[in-house]
Design an enzyme around this catalytic site. Structure first.
Site, PDB file in Angstrom:
ATOM      1  N   CYS A 109      93.212 -70.201  85.660  1.00  0.00           N
ATOM      2  CA  CYS A 109      94.645 -70.190  85.357  1.00  0.00           C
ATOM      3  C   CYS A 109      95.458 -69.778  86.598  1.00  0.00           C
ATOM      4  O   CYS A 109      95.502 -70.524  87.566  1.00  0.00           O
ATOM      5  CB  CYS A 109      94.929 -69.303  84.154  1.00  0.00           C
ATOM      6  SG  CYS A 109      96.534 -69.658  83.371  1.00  0.00           S
ATOM      7  N   HIS A 214      91.226 -70.912  79.897  1.00  0.00           N
ATOM      8  CA  HIS A 214      90.599 -69.593  79.955  1.00  0.00           C
ATOM      9  C   HIS A 214      89.219 -69.604  79.298  1.00  0.00           C
ATOM     10  O   HIS A 214      89.073 -69.222  78.130  1.00  0.00           O
ATOM     11  CB  HIS A 214      91.493 -68.554  79.271  1.00  0.00           C
ATOM     12  CG  HIS A 214      92.682 -68.149  80.075  1.00  0.00           C
ATOM     13  ND1 HIS A 214      92.673 -67.061  80.927  1.00  0.00           N
ATOM     14  CD2 HIS A 214      93.907 -68.691  80.170  1.00  0.00           C
ATOM     15  CE1 HIS A 214      93.857 -66.944  81.501  1.00  0.00           C
ATOM     16  NE2 HIS A 214      94.623 -67.933  81.070  1.00  0.00           N
ATOM     17  N   GLU A 216      86.844 -67.578  79.693  1.00  0.00           N
ATOM     18  CA  GLU A 216      86.387 -66.215  79.355  1.00  0.00           C
ATOM     19  C   GLU A 216      86.775 -65.830  77.924  1.00  0.00           C
ATOM     20  O   GLU A 216      86.103 -65.008  77.286  1.00  0.00           O
ATOM     21  CB  GLU A 216      86.941 -65.195  80.367  1.00  0.00           C
ATOM     22  CG  GLU A 216      88.359 -64.721  80.150  1.00  0.00           C
ATOM     23  CD  GLU A 216      89.434 -65.721  80.535  1.00  0.00           C
ATOM     24  OE1 GLU A 216      90.636 -65.429  80.320  1.00  0.00           O
ATOM     25  OE2 GLU A 216      89.082 -66.798  81.078  1.00  0.00           O
TER      26      GLU A 216
END
Length: 251
Positions: A109, A214, A216
Site C-alpha cells: 500500500c 493488504h 497481512e
C-alpha cells in the site's frame, strides 16, 4: 542463523494506527518463518544502518499518511493527506540499503507508493478527485474482498499463485501509482478501472514486489496472501551479501 526482516513503524504521528497495524505484519512474517526487526522512526541514521546490517529483507508497510507530492513534482491538492517526513526518511534508508545489496523487498500500500516515488515514479494524489475510477478502493478494513485484481502472465505474482490470473483482494487506499518508477513493471491492475495494483522490479535476480492491497490482513484466511509472504521470506532466506565492488546505487 535467524532470518530477520526490517519493518519500519507505519507512522511517526499516530500511535494508535501503529498498535493496530504493526502486529499484523509481524505475525505474517513470523508465520512465514522469519523474525521482524522493527525500525523506530525517530532513530538516528547510523543506528538504523547498524540494524539493517543484520536483516535479509525489507517490508515497507502501509500508513494513514501520504507521500509529499513535491517528491514527484506535483503541488499538493486538498484531498492529499499530510506527509510523514520521519517515515519517508526511514523508508529512503531502507530502500537504499535493499537496492544496493539486492535484499528482497515486499512493499504494501503506502510502502508500494513510497518505493515507486523513490524509483522516480509518480502517484495519483486522490483517485476520486482525479476522476480515475468509480470503484470504491477504500470500503473499510472489514471488507476482505473489495474488488478483483488481474495478474500479468510471467510475473512473480503469477508464479506465486499460478492457479488463477485473477483474485479478489481487500482495498484501503485513496491514492495509486500513476507512472511506474525506474525499471518497475506493472504486474496487476484492477480490471474494472485499470488502477495499478502491483508492480515488480524487472529483474529475475532481485525480488522486489509492491502491492496496493493488504495481504497481512488476510494472511489467516487467504492462501494467496500466505503465498506472497512465503515467497518473500524464501527470497530473503536465499539472499547472499553482494561484494562491495558489486554495489550500485538504485541498481
Amino acid at each position: 542463523m535467524s532470518l530477520h526482516i526490517a519493518i519500519p513503524e507505519p507512522t511517526s504521528q499516530d500511535p494508535a494506527y501503529n498498535q493496530r497495524a504493526l502486529p499484523q505484519y509481524i505475525a505474517a512474517i513470523q508465520s512465514a518463518g522469519a523474525l521482524a526487526s522493527v525500525v523506530p522512526l525517530h532513530e538516528r541514521p547510523d543506528r538504523v544502518a547498524r540494524l539493517l546490517a543484520g536483516v535479509q529483507g525489507v517490508l515497507l508497510p502501509g500508513s494513514g499518511y501520504d507521500l509529499d507530492p513535491e517528491a514527484y513534482g506535483e503541488t499538493r491538492i486538498p484531498a492529499c493527506n499530510d506527509p510523514d517526513p520521519d517515515r519517508a526518511a526511514v523508508d529512503e534508508l531502507l530502500l537504499q540499503d535493499a537496492f544496493n545489496l539486492r535484499k528482497p523487498i515486499l512493499a504494501i500500500c503506502y510502502g508500494a507508493q513510497a518505493m515507486n516515488v523513490w524509483r522516480n515514479g509518480s502517484l495519483v494524489q486522490d483517485l476520486r478527485a482525479d476522476g480515475k475510477t468509480a470503484v470504491n478502493h477504500r470500503p473499510g478494513r472489514e471488507v476482505t474482498e473489495a474488488h478483483a485484481v488481474q495478474i500479468a502472465a510471467g510475473s512473480r505474482l503469477a508464479a506465486i499463485a499460478p492457479e488463477s490470473p485473477e483474485f479478489q483482494v481487500n482495498s484501503s487506499h485513496h491514492q495509486a501509482l500513476r507512472v511506474p518508477g525506474d525499471n518497475l513493471r506493472i504486474t496487476a491492475v484492477c480490471p474494472a478501472d485499470g488502477v495499478i495494483e502491483a508492480v515488480e522490479l524487472d529483474s529475475a535476480e532481485h525480488f522486489v514486489v509492491g502491492v496496493q492491497w493488504h495481504p497481512e490482513r488476510t494472511y489467516a484466511s487467504s492462501p494467496f496472501s500466505r503465498a506472497i509472504f512465503s515467497a518473500f521470506v524464501r527470497a530473503a532466506a536465499a539472499w547472499q551479501p553482494r561484494r562491495a565492488e558489486q554495489t550500485l546505487t538504485r541498481a
